[in-house]
Design a protein around this motif. Structure first.
Motif, PDB file in Angstrom:
ATOM      1  N   TYR A  29       0.813  -1.219   0.000  1.00 46.67           N
ATOM      2  CA  TYR A  29       0.000   0.000   0.000  1.00 46.67           C
ATOM      3  C   TYR A  29       0.851   1.277   0.000  1.00 46.67           C
ATOM      4  O   TYR A  29       0.443   2.303  -0.536  1.00 46.67           O
ATOM      5  CB  TYR A  29      -0.922   0.032   1.215  1.00 46.67           C
ATOM      6  N   TYR A  30       2.006   1.202   0.649  1.00 45.28           N
ATOM      7  CA  TYR A  30       2.879   2.365   0.790  1.00 45.28           C
ATOM      8  C   TYR A  30       4.285   2.009   0.307  1.00 45.28           C
ATOM      9  O   TYR A  30       4.695   0.837   0.361  1.00 45.28           O
ATOM     10  CB  TYR A  30       2.934   2.846   2.242  1.00 45.28           C
ATOM     11  N   GLY A  31       5.023   3.023  -0.141  1.00 47.45           N
ATOM     12  CA  GLY A  31       6.339   2.783  -0.709  1.00 47.45           C
ATOM     13  C   GLY A  31       7.453   3.492   0.023  1.00 47.45           C
ATOM     14  O   GLY A  31       7.324   3.890   1.183  1.00 47.45           O
ATOM     15  N   TYR A  32       8.573   3.649  -0.655  1.00 50.82           N
ATOM     16  CA  TYR A  32       9.715   4.358  -0.078  1.00 50.82           C
ATOM     17  C   TYR A  32       9.306   5.769   0.348  1.00 50.82           C
ATOM     18  O   TYR A  32       8.438   6.391  -0.259  1.00 50.82           O
ATOM     19  CB  TYR A  32      10.852   4.439  -1.091  1.00 50.82           C
ATOM     20  N   ASP A  33       9.953   6.254   1.415  1.00 51.31           N
ATOM     21  CA  ASP A  33       9.661   7.577   1.983  1.00 51.31           C
ATOM     22  C   ASP A  33       8.233   7.676   2.498  1.00 51.31           C
ATOM     23  O   ASP A  33       7.679   8.775   2.620  1.00 51.31           O
ATOM     24  CB  ASP A  33       9.921   8.687   0.955  1.00 51.31           C
ATOM     25  N   ASN A  34       7.604   6.509   2.774  1.00 46.44           N
ATOM     26  CA  ASN A  34       6.215   6.448   3.227  1.00 46.44           C
ATOM     27  C   ASN A  34       5.263   7.057   2.200  1.00 46.44           C
ATOM     28  O   ASN A  34       4.233   7.634   2.550  1.00 46.44           O
ATOM     29  CB  ASN A  34       6.044   7.136   4.581  1.00 46.44           C
ATOM     30  N   SER A  35       5.604   6.908   0.934  1.00 43.53           N
ATOM     31  CA  SER A  35       4.754   7.391  -0.150  1.00 43.53           C
ATOM     32  C   SER A  35       3.441   6.629  -0.172  1.00 43.53           C
ATOM     33  O   SER A  35       3.390   5.432   0.130  1.00 43.53           O
ATOM     34  CB  SER A  35       5.474   7.206  -1.489  1.00 43.53           C
ATOM     35  N   SER A  36       2.364   7.308  -0.534  1.00 49.26           N
ATOM     36  CA  SER A  36       1.049   6.665  -0.616  1.00 49.26           C
ATOM     37  C   SER A  36       0.926   5.797  -1.863  1.00 49.26           C
ATOM     38  O   SER A  36      -0.099   5.143  -2.062  1.00 49.26           O
ATOM     39  CB  SER A  36      -0.058   7.718  -0.598  1.00 49.26           C
ATOM     40  N   GLN A  37       1.946   5.776  -2.688  1.00 46.89           N
ATOM     41  CA  GLN A  37       1.983   4.900  -3.860  1.00 46.89           C
ATOM     42  C   GLN A  37       3.003   3.788  -3.640  1.00 46.89           C
ATOM     43  O   GLN A  37       4.128   4.061  -3.197  1.00 46.89           O
ATOM     44  CB  GLN A  37       2.357   5.697  -5.117  1.00 46.89           C
ATOM     45  N   PRO A  38       2.655   2.536  -3.910  1.00 48.92           N
ATOM     46  CA  PRO A  38       3.627   1.443  -3.767  1.00 48.92           C
ATOM     47  C   PRO A  38       4.852   1.674  -4.640  1.00 48.92           C
ATOM     48  O   PRO A  38       4.777   2.319  -5.679  1.00 48.92           O
ATOM     49  CB  PRO A  38       2.841   0.211  -4.211  1.00 48.92           C
ATOM     50  N   SER A  39       5.966   1.130  -4.197  1.00 45.55           N
ATOM     51  CA  SER A  39       7.233   1.263  -4.918  1.00 45.55           C
ATOM     52  C   SER A  39       7.688  -0.083  -5.464  1.00 45.55           C
ATOM     53  O   SER A  39       7.274  -1.140  -4.981  1.00 45.55           O
ATOM     54  CB  SER A  39       8.327   1.791  -3.981  1.00 45.55           C
ATOM     55  N   LYS A  40       8.565  -0.028  -6.438  1.00 44.11           N
ATOM     56  CA  LYS A  40       9.328  -1.208  -6.826  1.00 44.11           C
ATOM     57  C   LYS A  40      10.446  -1.355  -5.794  1.00 44.11           C
ATOM     58  O   LYS A  40      11.378  -0.567  -5.770  1.00 44.11           O
ATOM     59  CB  LYS A  40       9.899  -1.060  -8.244  1.00 44.11           C
ATOM     60  N   GLU A  41      10.317  -2.365  -4.951  1.00 49.85           N
ATOM     61  CA  GLU A  41      11.233  -2.511  -3.825  1.00 49.85           C
ATOM     62  C   GLU A  41      12.502  -3.248  -4.282  1.00 49.85           C
ATOM     63  O   GLU A  41      12.451  -4.159  -5.095  1.00 49.85           O
ATOM     64  CB  GLU A  41      10.522  -3.258  -2.692  1.00 49.85           C
ATOM     65  N   TYR A  42      13.647  -2.869  -3.699  1.00 47.09           N
ATOM     66  CA  TYR A  42      14.960  -3.330  -4.149  1.00 47.09           C
ATOM     67  C   TYR A  42      15.082  -4.853  -4.190  1.00 47.09           C
ATOM     68  O   TYR A  42      15.562  -5.415  -5.187  1.00 47.09           O
ATOM     69  CB  TYR A  42      16.049  -2.745  -3.233  1.00 47.09           C
ATOM     70  N   ASN A  43      14.702  -5.544  -3.104  1.00 44.69           N
ATOM     71  CA  ASN A  43      14.878  -6.996  -3.069  1.00 44.69           C
ATOM     72  C   ASN A  43      14.050  -7.712  -4.122  1.00 44.69           C
ATOM     73  O   ASN A  43      14.365  -8.845  -4.494  1.00 44.69           O
ATOM     74  CB  ASN A  43      14.529  -7.538  -1.681  1.00 44.69           C
ATOM     75  N   ILE A  44      13.010  -7.056  -4.613  1.00 45.73           N
ATOM     76  CA  ILE A  44      12.195  -7.628  -5.682  1.00 45.73           C
ATOM     77  C   ILE A  44      12.793  -7.315  -7.053  1.00 45.73           C
ATOM     78  O   ILE A  44      13.064  -8.223  -7.856  1.00 45.73           O
ATOM     79  CB  ILE A  44      10.746  -7.093  -5.619  1.00 45.73           C
TER      80      ILE A  44
END
Length: 321
Positions: free
Chosen positions: A151-166
């Protein structure tokens, strides 16, 4: 619980804290193997070897995963004076083919010997092993992973992020998420982004640096990591070796494993997740396998929960025999 750790220790600092937390709690984690995955895996293995040596844990083998290229390993300077040859002379075991070692260890799991696999690295090694593993064995393995963003991404963004380990190895991540584990606990960015230990909690920990070799291990390696480039890593709160940690993403995955089956600090949702071809983790009720996702903390202020986790982690290191 028999435990396997898959780590990319040395790049971000959270892996070192996670490994030290595991080693400080041998009554919880019966550590059978550490696999070092992605990029310069030999350097990662050397950091791991020095950590094991300080704990006197020469019984824990290190598996060296595939070298996938060059990347800054800011912590390496801390371990450069303790070679893998010295680790072996001191009684330690090194497996040059870490993926074979991982396959052989996982195959020991059975109904009377349930294993924990803690995945705090891009899942390159585990993804490759899944291609050769009897899927029936997975019903005897509990998997705990730091990865993804729901639901949330880097910097607590309200948009999901492409996470590094993925996104570092999308095909391997897809194999992990498409498999049917006995239990799959996920620590995504939604909660891990708040995992910093600071204030009076950190001040107490820091005060032990000249009288406790495990605290000294953390402060020395953290300082080298910080000075060599880690200080430029992003975080919601300022950090330095004197005032608090960088983001301890991976520590939450270890905490979930230590607390299984119940984690009172977390709000968990069982969600059908997939890894998309472009590296996002998305809910998909048609194709997703069930994942127990730690999506939020029980407290309105997430830092109240993370400080509670920090007490558990840091005091266990201080009190480790």
């Amino acid at each position: 619980m028999p435990t396997i750790l898959d780590t990319d220790i040395g790049s971000d600092y959270d892996d070192q804290m996670a490994l030290t937390y595991i080693l400080a709690n041998p009554t919880i984690f019966d550590l059978k193997l550490i696999v070092c995955s992605t990029f310069n895996t030999t350097a990662r293995a050397q950091i791991t070897a020095k950590t094991l040596a300080i704990f006197g844990r020469f019984d824990v083998p290190i598996g060296i995963g595939q070298n996938t290229g060059t990347r800054d390993i800011f912590e390496y300077e801390w371990a450069q004076n303790y070679t893998l040859d010295q680790f072996q002379k001191d009684g330690g075991i090194i497996y040059e083919n870490g993926e074979d070692a991982l396959l052989n260890e996982i195959q020991k799991a059975n109904l009377d010997n349930i294993y924990n696999v803690i995945e705090i690295s891009p899942s390159t090694s585990l993804g490759h092993v899944l291609q050769h593993l009897n899927p029936e064995l997975l019903k005897y393995i509990r998997l705990f992973v730091m990865a993804g963003s729901v639901y949330y991404g880097y910097d607590n963004s309200s948009q999901p992020s492409k996470e590094y380990n993925i996104y570092t190895d999308i095909p391997s991540a897809q194999r992990v998420f498409n498999s049917s584990w006995a239990y799959f606990g996920l620590a995504p960015l939604d909660t891990t982004i708040f995992m910093q230990f600071y204030g009076s909690l950190w001040e107490k920990f820091y005060s032990y640096r000249n009288q406790n070799k495990y605290v000294q291990l953390i402060i020395d390696s953290y300082t080298i990591w910080y000075n060599n480039g880690g200080k430029h890593y992003g975080a919601l709160k300022p950090f330095s070796p004197q005032n608090g940690t960088s983001i301890m993403y991976d520590v939450l995955a270890v905490f979930l494993a230590a607390s299984y089956p119940s984690v009172s600090t977390m709000i968990n949702q069982k969600l059908p997740l997939i890894v998309t071809s472009d590296g996002f983790t998305k809910i998909n009720s048609t194709f997703g396998k069930p994942v127990n996702v730690s999506v939020a903390f029980q407290t309105k202020d997430p830092y109240i929960s993370t400080q509670f986790i920090g007490v558990t982690v840091l005091e266990s290191i201080i009190m480790s025999p």
